[in-house]
Write an enzyme that holds these catalytic residues in place. Structure first.
Site, PDB file in Angstrom:
ATOM      1  N   ARG A 163     -21.772 -18.575   9.759  1.00 18.08           N
ATOM      2  CA  ARG A 163     -21.722 -19.119  11.216  1.00 18.08           C
ATOM      3  C   ARG A 163     -23.092 -18.684  11.912  1.00 18.08           C
ATOM      4  NH1 ARG A 163     -19.392 -16.771  16.509  1.00 18.08           N
ATOM      5  NH2 ARG A 163     -19.845 -18.568  17.832  1.00 18.08           N
ATOM      6  N   ASN A 169     -13.383 -14.763  18.490  1.00 20.41           N
ATOM      7  CA  ASN A 169     -14.165 -13.748  18.631  1.00 20.41           C
ATOM      8  C   ASN A 169     -12.927 -12.454  19.199  1.00 20.41           C
ATOM      9  OD1 ASN A 169     -16.042 -15.586  18.061  1.00 20.41           O
ATOM     10  ND2 ASN A 169     -17.346 -15.262  19.671  1.00 20.41           N
ATOM     11  N   GLU A 216     -16.034 -13.906  15.038  1.00 17.47           N
ATOM     12  CA  GLU A 216     -16.727 -12.791  15.426  1.00 17.47           C
ATOM     13  C   GLU A 216     -15.860 -11.676  15.305  1.00 17.47           C
ATOM     14  OE1 GLU A 216     -19.602 -12.524  18.558  1.00 17.47           O
ATOM     15  OE2 GLU A 216     -20.184 -14.542  18.270  1.00 17.47           O
ATOM     16  N   TYR A 221     -13.038  -8.310  19.881  1.00 19.74           N
ATOM     17  CA  TYR A 221     -13.881  -7.303  19.860  1.00 19.74           C
ATOM     18  C   TYR A 221     -12.753  -6.091  20.482  1.00 19.74           C
ATOM     19  CZ  TYR A 221     -17.978  -9.377  18.611  1.00 19.74           C
ATOM     20  OH  TYR A 221     -19.131 -10.049  17.959  1.00 19.74           O
ATOM     21  N   GLU A 263     -18.052 -18.584  23.580  1.00 22.73           N
ATOM     22  CA  GLU A 263     -17.592 -17.632  24.468  1.00 22.73           C
ATOM     23  C   GLU A 263     -17.840 -18.237  25.875  1.00 22.73           C
ATOM     24  OE1 GLU A 263     -18.846 -13.589  23.943  1.00 22.73           O
ATOM     25  OE2 GLU A 263     -17.776 -13.270  22.162  1.00 22.73           O
ATOM     26  N   HIS A 308     -24.859 -21.231  22.103  1.00 21.37           N
ATOM     27  CA  HIS A 308     -24.442 -19.806  22.111  1.00 21.37           C
ATOM     28  C   HIS A 308     -25.507 -19.227  23.012  1.00 21.37           C
ATOM     29  CE1 HIS A 308     -22.797 -16.351  19.695  1.00 21.37           C
ATOM     30  NE2 HIS A 308     -23.373 -15.797  20.558  1.00 21.37           N
TER      31      HIS A 308
HETATM   32  C1  FCB Z   1     -20.558 -11.436  21.496  1.00 18.41           C
HETATM   33  C2  FCB Z   1     -21.451 -12.327  21.351  1.00 18.41           C
HETATM   34  C3  FCB Z   1     -22.513 -12.094  20.445  1.00 18.41           C
HETATM   35  C4  FCB Z   1     -22.908 -10.751  20.143  1.00 18.41           C
HETATM   36  C5  FCB Z   1     -21.553  -9.872  20.241  1.00 18.41           C
HETATM   37  C6  FCB Z   1     -21.864  -8.334  19.995  1.00 18.41           C
HETATM   38  O1  FCB Z   1     -19.798 -11.359  22.760  1.00 18.41           O
HETATM   39  O2  FCB Z   1     -20.925 -13.510  21.202  1.00 18.41           O
HETATM   40  O3  FCB Z   1     -23.579 -12.897  20.613  1.00 18.41           O
HETATM   41  O4  FCB Z   1     -23.669 -10.426  21.183  1.00 18.41           O
HETATM   42  O5  FCB Z   1     -20.783 -10.184  21.489  1.00 18.41           O
END
Ligand code: FCB
Length: 442
Positions: A78, A296, A348, A298, A167, A122
């Site tokens: 990606r 994504n 992500e 995290y 995002e 992006h």
């Molecule tokens: C996400 C972003 C990516 C990178 C990661 C750590 O929010 O999409 O570009 O910065 O975090």
């Protein structure tokens, strides 16, 4: 040893990057400036005064990087396309030399058996469009769709999967509300307009894609954060946080509406700003059917009874990241339950080390990343076992890179980059990931 957890046949094992974070050479071959270039060149906005001017020099070393991907056994990649390379002014004439870079990259991927997944945007908006109001200007949605059409035409059917906007929540919250990312505004009213214009831009790009008649697939890439109350008394506050974190971005795309409770809870001028930019047929456009949803993941968010965000789980050097793999299982199950059976892909997921880590004995022993990825893959597998259509996993990131306002102080790569020599050295996690891919499981 516990028995291996196997993924479905054909599962896509990838890595993820974005243009401005790795490419360098931002103005090469006729490209125009972007808001990230402007932001990074404005004193004191990025840590240590770092910029993306060189980054990983991927613009010139892309073939070496594709060879690296191949050596890790990944079958997907990606990446994102820099709008200002394709359209230096953001609109108008196509810069064929800029488009040609992505053509070469896609060819190189295909020759090496790696499936390209291209993100159209992006965060690196062409500066000339920012000068015209950027995403606050409704016209930006159509400029984006026109740019997307130029890319679809230029790259043809070589890219099977497209992602529209990476995002939107980060643009709204960090670019327009806290201001710590480009374009660096602290203006919740502007942020409300931007929220809708990004959803509109996404929908118009989906329509532009359908108009090509190409057989590929297209969808959004959303950063989603399951919201948990810290106690029973915090339940309604957590529901509201779920609205601002997730439903505000999912619902216009998958339900053709904005979440009423979330909109009602916005302060008056913000709510009025959002409502004033929504025109009669817009939500039909934003909800143009998509083929997949990129997720994504995290962190979850934890909400106390006063609606405050509290940190409950361990964080990484990125202090916004709370490490909670179970949140990924919950999120994937919830998406299926509330948003239908759309194919999902993790676009992500990852964890950084500090920027000053030095590999010992030649290899960066990033056990923290092995643990993180293993636990998140196990969590994703639980959702698959429960019937979720999860098609792939893209580790953020292939390479250590320019981490936006944090500059080079966080290393998110599975491959170590020496930014003085540009030497790439797979970390322990990259070698571990290669073995995971080899056995299609953990
Ligand atoms: C996400 C972003 C990516 C990178 C990661 C750590 O929010 O999409 O570009 O910065 O975090």
């Amino acid at each position: 040893m516990s028995s291996p957890i196997e993924f479905p046949a054909g599962f896509l094992w990838g890595t993820a990057t974005s243009a401005h974070q790795i490419e360098g050479s931002p103005l090469a071959d006729g490209a125009g400036p972007s808001i990230w270039q402007r932001f990074a060149h404005t004193p004191h906005l990025v840590r240590d005064g770092d910029t993306g001017d060189v980054a990983c020099d991927h613009y010139r070393r892309y073939a070496e990087d594709v060879a690296l991907m191949r050596s890790l056994g990944t079958n997907a990649y990606r990446f994102s396309i820099a709008w200002a390379r394709v359209l230096p002014q953001g609109r108008g004439a196509v810069n064929s030399a800029g488009l040609a870079f992505y053509d070469r990259l896609v060819d190189e991927l295909l020759v090496n058996g790696i499936e390209p997944m291209a993100t159209l945007f992006h965060w690196d908006l062409p500066q000339p469009l920012q000068d015209l109001g950027g995403w606050e200007n409704r016209d930006c949605a159509q400029w984006f769709a026109d740019y997307a059409a130029a890319v679809f035409q230029g790259l043809g059917t070589a890219v099977p999967t497209w992602l529209t906007i990476n995002e939107p929540k980060t643009i709204v919250q960090v670019g327009y509300t806290y201001g710590s990312m480009a374009p660096g505004k602290q203006d919740p009213v502007a942020a409300a307009r931007v929220t809708h214009h990004l959803a509109l831009a996404h929908g118009l790009a989906v329509q532009a894609f359908r108009a090509t008649g190409h057989s590929g697939r297209i969808g959004p890439a959303l950063n989603l954060a399951p919201a948990y109350p810290t106690s029973d008394a915090a339940k309604s506050a957590a529901t509201l946080a779920d609205g601002t974190e997730n439903r505000l971005y999912l619902d216009p795309i998958f339900k053709g509406s904005y979440p009423a409770d979330t909109v009602a809870a916005l302060p008056d001028p913000v709510r009025a700003a959002l409502q004033s930019v929504i025109r009669p047929d817009d939500l039909k456009i934003t909800s143009s059917p998509v083929d997949l949803l990129g997720v994504n993941y995290y962190n979850p968010v934890f909400i106390d009874p006063n609606g405050r965000y509290v940190t409950v789980k361990p964080t990484s050097v990125a202090t916004w990241e709370q490490i909670y793999p179970t949140g990924l299982t919950d999120l994937l199950l919830r998406l299926k339950a509330d948003y239908g059976d759309v194919p999902l892909t993790i676009t992500e997921n990852g964890i950084p080390e500090a920027g000053d880590v030095v590999p010992a004995g030649g290899t960066d022993d990033d056990q923290l990343r092995v643990d993180y990825v293993r636990d998140h893959l196990a969590a994703a597998h639980k959702a698959i076992a429960a019937g979720v259509r999860l098609e792939g996993y893209h580790l953020w990131s292939l390479l250590d890179n320019f981490e936006w306002a944090q500059g080079y102080t966080q290393r998110w790569g599975a491959v170590y980059v020496d930014f003085t020599t540009q030497a790439r050295t797979p970390k322990r996690s990259a070698l571990w990931y290669r073995d995971v891919i080899g056995r299609n499981g953990i």
